[in-house]
Design an enzyme around this catalytic site. Sequence first.
Site, PDB file in Angstrom:
ATOM      1  CB  SER A 126      -0.953   0.005   1.191  1.00  0.00           C
ATOM      2  OG  SER A 126      -2.100  -0.709   0.849  1.00  0.00           O
ATOM      3  CE  LYS A 174      -4.050   0.797  -1.701  1.00  0.00           C
ATOM      4  NZ  LYS A 174      -4.360  -0.014  -0.544  1.00  0.00           N
ATOM      5  CE1 TYR A 178      -4.115  -1.232  -4.975  1.00  0.00           C
ATOM      6  CE2 TYR A 178      -4.818  -3.536  -5.004  1.00  0.00           C
ATOM      7  CZ  TYR A 178      -4.460  -2.402  -4.304  1.00  0.00           C
ATOM      8  OH  TYR A 178      -4.444  -2.421  -2.928  1.00  0.00           O
ATOM      9  CE1 TYR A 185      -3.532  -0.320   5.119  1.00  0.00           C
ATOM     10  CE2 TYR A 185      -1.736  -0.530   6.695  1.00  0.00           C
ATOM     11  CZ  TYR A 185      -2.250  -0.747   5.440  1.00  0.00           C
ATOM     12  OH  TYR A 185      -1.504  -1.380   4.502  1.00  0.00           O
ATOM     13  CB  VAL A 231       0.010  -5.610   3.958  1.00  0.00           C
ATOM     14  CG1 VAL A 231       0.495  -6.177   2.638  1.00  0.00           C
ATOM     15  CG2 VAL A 231      -0.548  -6.676   4.849  1.00  0.00           C
TER      16      VAL A 231
HETATM   17  N1  GLU Z   1      -2.033  -5.930  -1.917  1.00  0.00           N
HETATM   18  C1  GLU Z   1      -2.738  -5.587  -0.764  1.00  0.00           C
HETATM   19  C2  GLU Z   1      -4.218  -5.457  -1.026  1.00  0.00           C
HETATM   20  O1  GLU Z   1      -4.601  -4.879  -1.996  1.00  0.00           O
HETATM   21  C3  GLU Z   1      -2.233  -4.303  -0.213  1.00  0.00           C
HETATM   22  C4  GLU Z   1      -2.432  -4.352   1.215  1.00  0.00           C
HETATM   23  C5  GLU Z   1      -1.806  -3.204   1.935  1.00  0.00           C
HETATM   24  O2  GLU Z   1      -0.577  -3.057   1.924  1.00  0.00           O
HETATM   25  O3  GLU Z   1      -2.583  -2.468   2.540  1.00  0.00           O
HETATM   26  O4  GLU Z   1      -5.027  -5.944  -0.283  1.00  0.00           O
END
Ligand code: GLU
Length: 510
Positions: free
Chosen positions: A137, A140, A255, A307, A325
């Site tokens: 993430s 992002k 993604y 988060y 994650v």
């Molecule tokens: N590949 C993970 C997902 O899309 C990313 C999770 C993360 O790092 O928040 O669920």
Amino acid sequence: LPPSGLFTGLLEPSLSTGLWTSDPRLRDCMRHLRRSMQESAGTVMVDQKLFRKCVGANILLLTQAFRRKFIIPDFEVFASNMDQLYYSTQRQEGGHVADYIPQLAKFSPNLWGVSLCTVDGQRHSAGDTKVPFCLQSCVKPLEYAIAVHEIGTEHVHRYVGKEPSGLKFNQLSLNDEDKPHNPMVNAGAIVISSLLKVRGFLGVPKVLKPSVCICLQSFQSEKETGDRNFAIGYYLKEKKCFPENADMIAALDFYFQLCSIEVTCESGCVMAATLANGGICPITGERVLSAEAVRNTLSLMHSCGMYDFSGQFAFHVGLPAKSGVSGAVLLVVPNIMGIMCWSPPLDRVGNSVRGIHFCQELVSLFNFHNYDNLRHFARKLDPRRLSLDDRNKSVVNLMFAAYSGDVSALRRFALSAVDMEEKDYDSRTGLHVASAEGHVEAVIFLTEMCKVNPHIKDRWGNTPLDDARQFGRDGVVSVLTEYQQMYLCSNGSQSKTEDQRKFDTVKVVV
Ligand code: GLU
């Protein structure tokens, strides 16, 4: 000089400035050095000509470095503080390594690395900073920044909101306008992937360039275990969240690829530093993102990056950050530096246990919190300044206020945690100066409120009371005579009088 001597001469100071020999800005300098070493088979005489040749192309950068003109002038001290934070955080146990795919489950919970890069390209690393891991993430904010840079704020936000969701990052949920809540949740990132795809955006973005490779196994595993993301994709499709002509499956694929980009702490911190530097990569000098894209990104990281801990993080740490994650935390100290922390064990909400702890410790040591006061809060360190400068400045200010009897300035210094017993070059304190000048009010303030020690002797062996007597300052003499007795009692005897107890109370209040 033997080669090692040459490197020591020219390069060792680089350690103290934070410039690394691998810095692309020093490429010419290093090329000349290496060539000279090869030509002379082991021993190099650094004469003026060779010196000029080596430093010539990088003279501006090197001058800045050696004159301590970088954003962190005292880099060695700063780096050792960072090392201490690194080691104290290492002791943090607890958390669980993500295990929904083998590429994450394989990591030892003991892995722990921190790298930083300042806006001037000064660098420092501690721990496991060369081990590759997936951005997950943490990609992002970078994806969003690229989208805004390429497509513009207005267009991107036609499809995605700007508000924290208050929900889990992979929730099947949209805002009142049927848009994903923000670019930091999965739904938002998937829609942005489709925006980039529709624009035919295929190449590796420059902001990701320091070292980009996609881990194919992670990509494959993400895809195979990505039911939730497919569900989000279909929901977004049903709610018409994608742009016209978008291919939802292709957007998801993109993604997953972005999440599977591998970095190390060392390369990741340069990405963070590019965000800290308004979109210009500090070590290449190249503009890779627009200032607007960076500002938007930092704002959203600040409110939505961590988060379900984002609000608390904004409160306690007060810096834009994004976690993933994989245990990564991309942290930005705007206008100063970018940091990449990595340690796989995650807490309940999915943030790296050591990453969070490190960020909190960082802002309790340095005045990096967005709302730290930079002018008066002297208890935290400000690595932007030379520490010696600071001390000298505060002594001069203190002496000047005492000399002019400026009680309100003295009060300001006391409230900003200045040491009111600070001595100048002649070992004279503010109380010496105020006493010699006969400023009764200032003397009363320094004694009654600040409780400074009246027995300190200057380099001629005189106390403030000696000075007051010598210059015939009778008012000051009587204040100091009484104060000296009080001070002795309060600091020495067991049984205290009512007056002495009052004296102690005032001390606590100040
Ligand atoms: N590949 C993970 C997902 O899309 C990313 C999770 C993360 O790092 O928040 O669920």
